[in-house]
Design an enzyme around this catalytic site. Structure first.
Site, PDB file in Angstrom:
ATOM      1  CB  CYS A  90      -1.014  -0.032   1.137  1.00 14.61           C
ATOM      2  SG  CYS A  90      -2.388   1.133   0.879  1.00 14.61           S
ATOM      3  CG  HIS A 180      -3.937  -3.313   2.871  1.00 13.71           C
ATOM      4  ND1 HIS A 180      -2.873  -2.895   3.641  1.00 13.71           N
ATOM      5  CD2 HIS A 180      -4.534  -2.190   2.397  1.00 13.71           C
ATOM      6  CE1 HIS A 180      -2.834  -1.563   3.647  1.00 13.71           C
ATOM      7  NE2 HIS A 180      -3.824  -1.120   2.892  1.00 13.71           N
ATOM      8  CD  GLU A 182      -1.594  -5.488   5.388  1.00 11.30           C
ATOM      9  OE1 GLU A 182      -1.718  -4.270   5.536  1.00 11.30           O
ATOM     10  OE2 GLU A 182      -1.615  -6.051   4.279  1.00 11.30           O
TER      11      GLU A 182
END
Length: 248
Positions: A90, A180, A182
């Site tokens: 990001c 993302h 995570e």
């Protein structure tokens, strides 16, 4: 032990599940939380790879606005110069694009927020990290800026209809992910509750965004935990090559 330098520009985006996947793959994580005042090393000596996460800062911030990003850019520049295995997520991917000679801007189509898909590009089939991924993997988006121009010579690996530059590689081992992988449910809820502009742009409410993210989190783990393992393999290969990470 193979050591990965983990740069956390903001406590709002810790490594979360990605950190656990990398530990499970045998890496030692040297985590530096900039919000807590952790110092960044001058160079990558003593580390075999680099992970840079996201945050609410903008890649367009100058040194006065976000002084903590100066050192992050410096380390990303070293990683590019020495082709050190790197994963930039990001904000990290946007900073990587800048230091590599590309550019970012405020997203022309507004913020991109929530669970969605990206599509692999043809070049991804030959890539050691992206090759085994399904054609259109689930991801979680949360960004207001976009990468409008990749570094010269970069390889585009994934796109979607909203923003073209979703994943790319610089050199052989340096990767940027605009999306993302995570997140967990608590993190998505935190973002949704603190970003009314992003949520408003999605046309959905907080509960719907959180529910859709929760629905895809098992699929994210199924696809991206092995991806993290393949990245760990790159870092381990660097460590075992007798060519440890350095200042380039």
């Amino acid at each position: 032990m193979t050591r990965l330098l983990v740069v956390v520009p903001s406590d709002t985006d810790p490594p979360t599940r990605l950190g656990q996947w990398l530990r499970d793959a045998g890496l030692e994580l040297d985590e530096r939380r900039l919000s807590a005042g952790d110092p960044l090393p001058e160079d990558l000596t003593g580390h075999d790879g680099l992970l840079v996460l996201g945050g609410p800062q903008s890649s367009l911030d100058d040194e006065e606005t976000s002084p903590e990003l100066v050192g992050v850019r410096h380390l990303l520049g070293q990683a590019v110069a020495a082709d050190v295995p790197t994963l930039a997520v990001c904000l990290g991917a946007q900073l990587l694009a800048q230091v590599g000679g590309g550019s970012t801007r405020v997203g022309a189509d507004g913020p991109e927020v929530g669970a969605t898909l990206v599509a692999k590009r043809d070049a991804a089939d030959a890539d050691p990290l992206f090759g085994p991924l399904p054609l259109s993997p689930d991801v979680l988006e949360w960004h207001h800026d976009e990468i409008d121009r990749l570094p010269a010579g970069a390889t585009l690996l994934a796109s979607n209809p909203r923003y073209d530059n979703q994943a790319y590689r610089v050199g052989e081992h340096v990767y940027g992910l605009q999306f993302h992988i995570e997140t967990d449910e608590a993190l998505v809820r935190q973002w949704a509750e603190h970003d009314p502009a992003g949520v408003g742009s999605s046309g959905l409410d907080v509960e719907t965004i959180c529910a859709r993210a929760a629905a895809v989190h098992p699929d994210l783990a199924e696809v991206w935990a092995p991806f993290a393992g393949r990245f760990a393999d790159l870092v381990r290969a660097r460590a075992h090559s007798g060519h440890p990470a350095s200042g380039g």
